[in-house]
Structure formats: structure tokens, C-alpha cells
Design an enzyme around this catalytic site. Structure first.
Site, short mmCIF file in Angstrom:
data_model
loop_
_atom_site.label_atom_id
_atom_site.label_comp_id
_atom_site.label_asym_id
_atom_site.label_seq_id
_atom_site.Cartn_x
_atom_site.Cartn_y
_atom_site.Cartn_z
CB CYS A 1 -0.90 -0.02 1.23
SG CYS A 1 -1.91 1.47 1.41
CB CYS B 1 3.39 -3.43 29.22
SG CYS B 1 2.72 -1.77 28.99
CB CYS C 1 11.51 4.17 19.69
SG CYS C 1 9.92 4.05 20.54
CB CYS D 1 -0.28 -4.35 27.37
SG CYS D 1 -0.83 -3.04 28.47
CG HIS E 1 4.83 4.47 22.36
ND1 HIS E 1 5.88 5.11 22.98
CD2 HIS E 1 5.29 4.06 21.15
CE1 HIS E 1 6.94 5.08 22.18
NE2 HIS E 1 6.60 4.45 21.06
CB CYS F 1 -19.62 -34.29 20.66
SG CYS F 1 -20.68 -35.46 21.53
CG HIS G 1 -21.58 -37.50 17.72
ND1 HIS G 1 -20.47 -37.12 18.46
CD2 HIS G 1 -21.44 -36.91 16.50
CE1 HIS G 1 -19.70 -36.34 17.71
NE2 HIS G 1 -20.28 -36.20 16.52
#
Length: 468
Positions: free
Chosen positions: A6, A46, A62, A67, A76, A130, A422
Site C-alpha cells: 500500500c 509492557c 523505537c 500492551c 505511545h 461433543c 453424538h
């Protein structure tokens, strides 16, 4: 898009982003030696809260780890204008103003084709599980539940590794990650055993019982994050109650003074009696005149879901052995009881009572019940009660009233006997695309396959939703 990618991303790149990505990969992704694994364990936290979980992301501009769950990586990116990063599983960022402008000019960014299978993934059977797998398939394909868990809206306040909502959130991430290999739900099974001990062990369990237990634990582990007043009879605004909780109205009428006592109770599902059970089944079909309701024809003589709902909401004489003290007569009198829907849930689950347990009898009821792709619940509402005459429902339904109309999106079936059986699930993808989920195996199914199936749990979703 050109092979180079892009062109708009170039505006966010820094000069050394490739080198940063290479360092991150060498140090924190590919940890081949004991030393690098130790360094990774110490460094991957973090930088704001010290957590090493919560979907950790790294900045590509950087040396910073943040988190995703607590949005420290978002802070940030906003403060430093470092807009590119990589995560443990995702590279998901809140859009900037420039990105939002691009989206406004290019609204159709992704095309979902008719044969798209996003979200379809098999589940490994861990030993007679199941019953759990079929309910997980139904829940992971519940639209509003999917939107909730894929948008990181759950704020956990429990101890780590003990919250079922956190595990369900992880399960949704796994289902919609694009992986095609069957998922192994061992953590989910462990949490179910921990919080619903009556389901612990490797014996075959009842899928309906598991559904109610799972909703109950999810309800208890959820927290009301938006602080809005609850709009359901449970007075709770967690995501489970927002989607699954309805209000069932019970009207008890005294046969002497005709005074009515009304109570409203919350429900997550409606359990319906079937013909062939020891409970007498009221013949409700409209006399073989070919009339239809909810698109179900009575010419074949087959029992329909509408029949079961009519029986459920019919007036019932309680008899002389079950007299109730009337507040008007101030004495015990015979009475009648009638159930109707006061408030409908977004997802309506109907439980067809195929397993009969009594002192003398334990068996499965194989009666075929016809159920429609689209269901109108208007005749069974408390507001429609006045339109009933002697237990008969008006056949004319307002075609412009769509508030109570539902669409089928999941069907759980049980094959076999009470002792040996089942569970499988039919799941709807998009409008008319159906798949059969049989543990780890998923195959294409037709609408006829779905409607011809026996049916044990039927999941319907409201066609139109109200919002504030």
C-alpha cells in the site's frame, strides 16, 4: 495494489523500520538458544504497566513495548506519533485521522465472498466432549457475541487463568484468526470443570445443560463496563444478559373472582414439550385446513415449532390439588395459569425436550418437529394476549411489524440413544450458506439438510435490533 504494498503506508515509515523489525524478530520472535529465550522472558514486558501478557505489541520506530488490552501501545503511538508496530498475534491499531479519511473515501475495503468461511474452525473431541463443541460453535457464530469478544471490551478483574470470559475471548480470536487446523479447547474444558463441577469428567453430558451452565458462568464473570441501565428482567447489563435474557410473564387467574396475579421472570431459553412424552400434548394444529403460521404447513400432520409454542403459552387449569391463595378472595381457590413473552431476547434459544427422565422411564423422544427459517413471535407476546379467543390465535399477522421476527442461525442435533449418542451443529454463514460442524470435521450443508434434521436446540436471532 502494487507488489510493493500500500503506497499510503510509506508516510508512516521511519528510515530504519526494517532494521528495527529485524532486531525485534531476532531477539523476541526467534529465540533459538537458552540465552535468547531468557532475554526474551525478561524483556517482553509492557514498559508502562510491567505486564507480560495483555497482547503485547512493539513499536517499529523505537525500543518500546506496550500492551494492547490496556491501550498502552495506543498511548505511545499517539504521544510519539509512532504509528507502526507489530504484536504477538496482530498488528491492530486505532486509526489515525489520516487513516479515517482514507476509509471515508474508500468505504469498501474488504469484500466478503459468498463462499467465505471466516470463523469456521473444527474442534478436537477431548473424550465425549461433543456436547461442549456443539455449543461453542453456536456461541462463536452468535453475531453480537462475536462483535463483543473481537473488540476487546471485556475488562477482567479476576485472577489470571480463572476467568471463563477471558478464555472465550481467546477462543474467538482463535476462531477468527484464519487458521484452518482444528482447535484444541483444553483450557475451556478445564475452566468448565472448575466452575461447573457437575459437568466434570469424561462422561457424555447434555448439550442443553452445558449451554445453561456456560451462560451462567459467563454471566457471573462478566462486568458491566458501560454503566448503562439494564434493559432486561435480570437487571444486569453484561453482554450475556443483553443478548440472551428475555422476560417470561406468568398470569395466574382466580376462577372465582377472576383476579389476576402477574409475575415476570428472566429466561435464557424456552424448554418445549414434545408429542410422545408422558406429558399430555394438546393437539393444536388448525384442523388440517391448510392454514399456515410462520410458514409452517399443517397438511402433513407433522408437529411444528409453532405448535410447541402454542402449547407452551396456552392457559392451563391448575386443578383442585394445586389451589393458590387468591389476594382478592383471601382464600385458596382453583386457578388457571398462562405463560407469555413479556420481553423477547435478541437471541432466542428453544430447547426441544427430547430426553425424558422419570421414576419409571428414561428414554429419548425422536418425534420430528418442523421448524422455520424465519419465526414471528408476535402471537406469543403478552401484548397479543387480548387477541386470543378461547386459546385460538388470530391467523392475521401484521406484515409491517418486524419487531418480533427472528432468523434461524444455528441448530444443535443429537444422534443416537439416551445412553449412546453424538452431538453436531448446523451453522449459518451469511444469508443462506450452511455448514455442519461435527467436532473437527466441517462440511457444506444445504438448507434442506438443516430443516430435515431432528433438532434439539434451535437458535434464532432478531432480524431488527433496537439501539440507543
Amino acid at each position: 495494489m502494487s507488489p510493493a504494498g500500500c503506497p499510503h503506508v510509506n508516510g508512516f515509515k521511519v528510515d530504519n523500520w526494517k532494521q528495527n523489525l529485524r532486531v525485534i524478530y531476532q531477539c523476541f520472535v526467534w529465540s533459538g538458544s537458552a540465552e535468547t529465550r531468557k532475554r526474551k522472558a525478561k524483556s517482553c514486558i509492557c514498559h508502562m504497566c510491567g505486564a507480560h501478557l495483555n497482547r503485547l505489541h512493539s513499536c517499529l520506530s523505537c525500543v518500546f513495548f506496550g500492551c494492547f488490552t490496556k491501550k498502552h501501545i495506543h498511548e505511545h503511538a499517539k504521544n510519539k506519533r509512532h504509528n507502526l508496530g507489530v504484536g504477538e498475534k496482530y498488528s491492530t491499531w486505532e486509526p489515525t485521522k489520516r487513516e479515517l479519511e482514507l476509509l471515508r473515501h474508500n468505504p469498501k475495503r474488504r469484500k466478503i465472498t459468498t463462499n467465505c468461511t471466516i470463523g469456521l474452525r473444527g474442534l478436537i473431541n477431548l473424550g465425549n466432549t461433543c456436547f461442549m463443541n456443539c455449543i461453542v460453535q453456536a456461541l462463536t457464530h452468535t453475531p453480537l457475541l462475536r462483535d463483543f469478544f473481537l473488540s476487546d471490551r471485556h475488562k477482567c478483574e479476576m485472577q489470571s487463568n480463572s476467568c471463563l470470559v477471558c478464555e472465550m475471548s481467546q477462543l474467538f480470536q482463535e476462531f477468527y484468526s484464519g487458521h484452518r487446523s482444528p482447535h484444541i479447547p483444553f483450557r475451556l474444558l478445564h475452566l468448565v470443570w472448575t466452575h461447573a463441577r457437575h459437568l466434570a469428567g469424561y462422561e457424555q453430558q447434555d448439550a442443553h445443560e452445558f449451554l445453561i451452565a456456560a451462560l451462567d458462568v459467563l454471566h457471573r464473570h462478566c462486568k458491566d463496563d458501560n454503566g448503562k441501565k439494564a434493559n432486561n428482567p435480570n437487571n444486569c447489563n453484561c453482554i450475556i444478559d443483553q443478548i440472551f435474557t428475555g422476560g417470561l410473564q406468568s398470569d395466574v387467574t382466580c376462577q372465582v373472582c377472576h383476579g389476576v396475579s402477574t409475575t415476570i421472570d428472566p429466561f435464557w431459553d424456552i424448554s418445549l414439550d414434545l408429542p410422545g412424552s408422558s406429558t399430555p400434548f394438546w393437539p393444536l394444529s388448525p384442523g388440517g385446513d391448510g392454514s399456515t403460521l410462520n410458514g409452517e404447513s399443517h397438511l402433513s400432520g407433522a408437529t411444528t415449532l409453532t405448535d410447541c409454542l402454542r402449547r407452551f403459552t396456552r392457559p392451563e387449569h391448575l386443578g383442585s390439588s394445586a389451589k393458590i391463595k387468591c389476594s382478592g378472595c383471601h382464600s385458596y381457590q382453583e386457578s388457571t395459569k398462562q405463560l407469555t413473552m413479556k420481553k423477547l431476547p435478541i437471541v432466542a434459544c428453544f430447547h426441544l425436550k427430547r430426553f425424558e427422565h422419570s421414576a419409571k422411564l428414561r428414554r429419548k423422544i425422536p418425534t420430528y418437529v418442523s421448524f422455520p427459517l424465519e419465526l414471528d413471535m408476535t402471537p406469543f407476546m403478552a401484548s397479543s394476549k387480548e387477541s386470543r379467543m378461547n386459546g385460538q390465535y388470530q391467523q392475521s399477522v401484521d406484515v409491517f411489524n418486524n419487531d418480533n421476527k427472528y432468523s434461524l442461525f444455528a441448530v444443535v442435533n443429537h444422534q443416537g440413544t439416551l445412553e449412546s449418542g453424538h452431538y453436531t451443529t448446523f451453522i449459518r454463514q451469511h444469508k443462506d450458506q450452511w455448514f455442519k460442524c461435527d467436532d473437527a470435521v466441517i462440511t457444506k450443508a444445504s438448507i434442506k439438510d438443516v430443516l430435515d434434521s431432528e433438532g434439539y436446540l434451535l437458535f434464532y436471532h432478531k432480524q431488527f435490533l433496537e439501539y440507543e
